[in-house]
Design a protein around this motif. Sequence first.
Motif, mmCIF file in Angstrom:
data_model
loop_
_atom_site.group_PDB
_atom_site.id
_atom_site.type_symbol
_atom_site.label_atom_id
_atom_site.label_comp_id
_atom_site.label_asym_id
_atom_site.label_seq_id
_atom_site.Cartn_x
_atom_site.Cartn_y
_atom_site.Cartn_z
ATOM 1 N N GLU A 63 84.035 94.163 -29.129
ATOM 2 C CA GLU A 63 84.956 94.261 -28.230
ATOM 3 C C GLU A 63 84.313 94.556 -26.845
ATOM 4 O O GLU A 63 84.889 95.261 -25.985
ATOM 5 N N THR A 64 83.030 94.482 -26.720
ATOM 6 C CA THR A 64 82.125 94.713 -25.691
ATOM 7 C C THR A 64 81.764 93.535 -24.890
ATOM 8 O O THR A 64 81.058 92.685 -25.369
ATOM 9 N N ALA A 65 82.253 93.199 -23.813
ATOM 10 C CA ALA A 65 82.081 91.969 -23.099
ATOM 11 C C ALA A 65 80.654 92.051 -22.303
ATOM 12 O O ALA A 65 80.523 91.789 -21.002
ATOM 13 N N GLN A 66 79.398 92.345 -22.976
ATOM 14 C CA GLN A 66 78.435 92.462 -22.552
ATOM 15 C C GLN A 66 77.056 92.353 -23.370
ATOM 16 O O GLN A 66 77.580 92.954 -24.831
ATOM 17 N N ALA A 67 76.138 91.969 -23.423
ATOM 18 C CA ALA A 67 74.945 91.894 -24.181
ATOM 19 C C ALA A 67 74.514 93.359 -24.275
ATOM 20 O O ALA A 67 74.044 93.734 -23.243
ATOM 21 N N VAL A 68 74.185 94.042 -25.571
ATOM 22 C CA VAL A 68 73.960 95.240 -25.584
ATOM 23 C C VAL A 68 72.926 95.219 -27.017
ATOM 24 O O VAL A 68 73.415 94.565 -28.004
ATOM 25 N N THR A 69 71.829 95.872 -26.949
ATOM 26 C CA THR A 69 70.939 96.066 -28.154
ATOM 27 C C THR A 69 70.954 97.572 -28.466
ATOM 28 O O THR A 69 70.733 98.190 -27.540
ATOM 29 N N VAL A 70 70.863 97.948 -29.718
ATOM 30 C CA VAL A 70 70.697 99.106 -30.246
ATOM 31 C C VAL A 70 69.485 99.413 -30.963
ATOM 32 O O VAL A 70 69.739 98.733 -32.009
#
Length: 696
Positions: A63-70
């Motif tokens: 539900e996050t409209a962005q590229a994110v890496t954890v």
Amino acid sequence: MRGNVMKKNYLAVAVLAALTSTSQQAMAQTQDIERIEVVGSYFNGYQVDNASGATRTDTSLLETAQAVTVIPELIMDEQLATTLGSVLANDASLSPGSKQRNREVFYSRGFALSSSTGYLRDGHQHWSHYQQPIETLSSVEVIKGPSSILYGQSAPGGLVNMVTKKPTERRLFDLSADTDQNGSTRFMLDAGGALTEDLSYRGILVKQDVVYDREYHNGEQRERDRFLGSIALAYQVSENLSVDVYYDQTDDKAGLDTGAWLDSDGDLIGDEKTIYDFSWAFTDIRVNNIGGNATYHFNPQWTVKLGYNQQNFERQRFESAPRKPADYAEGDSYTSQYYDRYDDWQFKTAYVDFTGEFATGDIEHQVLIGMNSLDYYYEQRRTTPVAVDYTPGQPEPLKPDISYKSDDSLYISEYDYYGFYFQDLVTINDEWQLVFGGRFDQQNREGADSESFVPKLGALYHPNEDATIYLSYSEGFEPASSETLNDENDANHGMALDAVTSEQIELGAKWQVSDRLMVETAIFDIKKSGALVTESLDGGSGADTITTQSGLQRHKGIELSAQGAVNDRLFLMASSMYLDAEYEKDDTYQGMTPVDAPEWSASIWSRYEVTEKLALNAGLFYQGERYADSENTVTKDAYTRVDFGATYQAEISGIPVDYRFNIENLLDTDYLAGGGVNNVTVGGGRMARFEVRASF
């Protein structure tokens, strides 16, 4: 030096042996502790479902409209990571820069991450002008693209949010020691548990001594001595109110190495181990953070969170400061400019966030309303540089008798800013969501007050509950250091200066292939505008130059990543990126590519469970051809580094013990990492490391 290395190795072996042996007292204590054996699913820690830093809320990545890496703690542990650079190598969107003076520089999607605005710690802006104490981290979040809406001034490439380990009610007492073939050692204690029914803690102690491959002219190897202490307490005041406080301190002293030198063909000048600084040059830092957070739940739908952090950073840098001549060849003389310098940075940050959920008819809202602030203070004292010529092969000059304390002047820089932000994740139905928000930001700096407003928009489509396709638009800004252009020889002298701004359009998709594997892709287009462009005039106007705020830098690319369990035995974290980075409008660098921005990059880290107790790791890290200078005349070759590791889990007298053996750069590949023609990092050769960890 050889004697020191042998002593460290003997000490490491002694501690490793002590960890694997168990006293009768420890046996008696552990007999009363219930042990739960977790097989297989323990390693599902490769996958992470959310990243709080991306939205400042508990929102899933789908539900996050962005590229994110954890990057989770499990992978850091497997890689025996000791620096943030080792961790960030797991994301291909980040490329390494210079490592000179015992600090690391990184680029995100080709844009440099600033020490002051590119890093977060638990959502606070964090001064990152030193090697981060990663032993305190539970994960690292890479938030990609402009993110000023939630954090204020920041670079176009994104942010790195370092999430710290929290107090735990479960009893924790881990002792570990690791060593490498150079004689480096690291000893660590990680403890936690419940002190009372409502009070828990987490404490971490680290002592590290590093011996590097590279050597000074007198034959001494570069060394580093680091101590880290951290304590955090969490108190459940009531059913609705929780409070935590923390303190940590890092002491880090190391010999200076400003990097190797390259010739015009991009080849290393001289021996790969040669340090041009002198052996007495050093940097000595002390960093401490103190702060706290409070969370209050008004009801199940509405929550308020408050946080405060004060970071004090003191550093002495005693420099020999070698200067590379333009036509330098091996054995030529070069100039060193001695000086002693003291820096004191103070970062005070605070935030208050209201989060809530409500519905308007059939439409659901997840709302964030907040404010954060930063108070920045910096002072510097230094001696006047003294230039001395030196020819390799001669005796090293003696350490000069100089001190920053002789400086009667005091340079001071200070500013503060605050911002108000709003964000709403709107769920229209099972298939469609919208996210929108904005931030108003006010910077107060002498001669450079500024105001900024940035919006954020996004649309998410879920073809099914395990997939997301999104399109987003976001902006960022970096305020100007002064209100007007100050150059009497420029036709636009006195021109008002605006903030440097950035904007990004990103189209992405995320797919939860199984319960334990996430695949993502993103196409991005970032524009950074407002940089100063200066052009020469013919003199007829009475001015030598004319400066406009019209520079444009554009980075376009595509990313692909996968993270999680492929099956019950194979786990991986993989990413790749294609990047087209260019100065589209710049008087000096028109049409050129920024330094250390490779066209292609990739990384893979994997784990294969041979048995319930034995697991193998393999890693591959690729950086494509990159430029070492802004003029694009010096090129560094592409390289691929291969790593290998193995973990064996045993139990000695009822105490779990993990043995880990890693080899970095298994194929002993020669390569040049980040940095330019006079500060490039030489990739390390094959390096073996061994760790023992006991959990009491």
